[in-house]
Design an enzyme around this catalytic site. Sequence first.
Site, PDB file in Angstrom:
ATOM      1  N   ILE A 116       0.827  -1.222   0.000  1.00 17.39           N
ATOM      2  CA  ILE A 116       0.000   0.000   0.000  1.00 17.39           C
ATOM      3  C   ILE A 116       0.857   1.266   0.000  1.00 17.39           C
ATOM      4  CG2 ILE A 116      -2.066  -1.012   1.036  1.00 17.39           C
ATOM      5  CD1 ILE A 116      -1.125   0.133   3.751  1.00 17.39           C
ATOM      6  N   GLY A 117       2.173   1.112   0.083  1.00 19.35           N
ATOM      7  CA  GLY A 117       3.046   2.283   0.050  1.00 19.35           C
ATOM      8  C   GLY A 117       4.501   1.873   0.009  1.00 19.35           C
ATOM      9  N   GLY A 141       8.778   3.763  -0.396  1.00 18.80           N
ATOM     10  CA  GLY A 141       9.604   4.959  -0.499  1.00 18.80           C
ATOM     11  C   GLY A 141      11.035   4.606  -0.179  1.00 18.80           C
ATOM     12  N   SER A 142      11.852   5.636   0.072  1.00 16.03           N
ATOM     13  CA  SER A 142      13.262   5.394   0.369  1.00 16.03           C
ATOM     14  C   SER A 142      13.436   4.640   1.680  1.00 16.03           C
ATOM     15  CB  SER A 142      14.005   6.730   0.434  1.00 16.03           C
ATOM     16  OG  SER A 142      13.394   7.586   1.379  1.00 16.03           O
ATOM     17  N   GLY A 147      11.523   2.070   2.713  1.00 18.15           N
ATOM     18  CA  GLY A 147      11.162   0.663   2.589  1.00 18.15           C
ATOM     19  C   GLY A 147       9.781   0.501   1.980  1.00 18.15           C
ATOM     20  N   VAL A 148       9.053  -0.517   2.442  1.00 14.53           N
ATOM     21  CA  VAL A 148       7.736  -0.844   1.885  1.00 14.53           C
ATOM     22  C   VAL A 148       6.719  -0.966   3.012  1.00 14.53           C
ATOM     23  CG1 VAL A 148       6.447  -2.478   0.428  1.00 14.53           C
ATOM     24  CG2 VAL A 148       8.896  -2.170   0.071  1.00 14.53           C
ATOM     25  N   VAL A 149       5.468  -0.564   2.731  1.00 13.27           N
ATOM     26  CA  VAL A 149       4.376  -0.761   3.689  1.00 13.27           C
ATOM     27  C   VAL A 149       3.347  -1.690   3.058  1.00 13.27           C
ATOM     28  CG1 VAL A 149       2.564   0.309   5.085  1.00 13.27           C
ATOM     29  CG2 VAL A 149       4.711   1.530   4.694  1.00 13.27           C
ATOM     30  N   LYS A 199       5.200  -2.221   8.182  1.00 12.56           N
ATOM     31  CA  LYS A 199       6.248  -1.372   7.613  1.00 12.56           C
ATOM     32  C   LYS A 199       7.567  -2.144   7.653  1.00 12.56           C
ATOM     33  CE  LYS A 199       8.396   3.200   8.124  1.00 12.56           C
ATOM     34  NZ  LYS A 199       8.378   4.470   8.887  1.00 12.56           N
ATOM     35  N   ASP A 228       8.798  15.373  11.256  1.00 10.88           N
ATOM     36  CA  ASP A 228       8.254  15.253   9.892  1.00 10.88           C
ATOM     37  C   ASP A 228       6.729  15.345   9.915  1.00 10.88           C
ATOM     38  OD1 ASP A 228       8.375  15.092   7.154  1.00 10.88           O
ATOM     39  OD2 ASP A 228       8.596  12.915   7.073  1.00 10.88           O
TER      40      ASP A 228
END
Length: 420
Positions: free
Chosen positions: A62-63, A65-66, A68-70, A85, A181
């Site tokens: 479902i997501g 990025g730099s 990792g993966v979700v 995550k 963040d």
Amino acid sequence: MSGRPRTTSFAESCKPVQQPSSFGSMKVSRDKDGSKVTTVVATPGQGPDRQQEVTYTDTKVIGNGSFGVVYQAKLCDTGELVAIKKVLQDKRFKNRELQIMRKLDHCNIVRLRYFFYSSGEKKDEVYLNLVLDYVPETVYRVARHYSRAKQALPIIYVKLYMYQLFRSLAYIHSFGICHRDIKPQNLLLDPETAVLKLCDFGSAKQLVRGEPNVSYICSRYYRAPELIFGATDYTSSIDVWSAGCVLAELLLGQPIFPGDSGVDQLVEIIKVLGTPTREQIREMNPNYTEFKFPQIKAHPWTKVFRARTPPEAIALCSRLLEYTPTSRLTPLDACAHSFFDELRDPNLKLPNGREFPALFNFTTQELSSNPSLSSILIPAHARNQAAVSTTSNTTSTSDSNTGERGSTNNAASASASNSS
């Protein structure tokens, strides 16, 4: 939104992190419908390190990025959805995100249910897997939906979302933890219940006075001016600035400071706040006091926002988006602001007819920065309800598994007994 490299979430350790003996013991099977079922040995996010088998299915990405993966997955024993995550673990360091998340237990922070380690495709590759609450939406997507429809986000939702964000910040700041963040993408939402949960502690850090921190932190549109000035001794008030940017964005329907670069970000801020004074620059970073800036007058806050924007919303925004970090409201002060008074009305319900989410179950940990605010933050109807609840549950308050939340959620009832 920002091209910045992902900041490290690893804390230094004098020796390599010891992986559990069950490391990498992942079993994959098929259920009667042919669906893939994964069983891992995981450690609970809170409480004792008693490892247990956790089985999940229906895994999908479902997501990514730099970092990792979700994945989204379904726990087989309860049927609940979770987010997993998966991040690459450097064996030389402890994972800071994991260390921080294991400390946190709050209704407005995504909960770490379990964590486990798995091996990668390459030799000696280790992945840390954080099993988290799954929450279906984000403030970013909800706000974008209204913006594309050329509609303003209903002000009651602005109040609900921002109030819960400030509660989460009050809680983590009470531990000295700075998120670093804050942005709409990291604010998870359940649209049915209007519950908000702060997520992604990959940039979070426990700030220690006197110890330097990296200034290249936080997504650009939400970056506090002291970070743009290169400060390394900043405080958790950078989160408050970011929250102010989120509030302004929800009111405007677009980012308030949409800079194209780090320098342009400062230009966008100066267009609204005007040129910072020498004293304000000194408070942000003393090394820049001799730097010459073009003199620009502040833009009146009433002209920054739409004509129908509530004055209390504008007033709150002006107290969050201050150049001087110490002049910004604390998250707890923000919760007590008159902009949120409507939320303290006992007769109010969500637009869909549901009851409001829990807003007044403050813990003593949350209130620790300013306990005197409890008289404002916990309205009379909530104090009375807490007092009744405490009276009827006197025998159950010593549950050894309640941890931080259970042992401290009596702030309302303590306030009730003090006021009677």
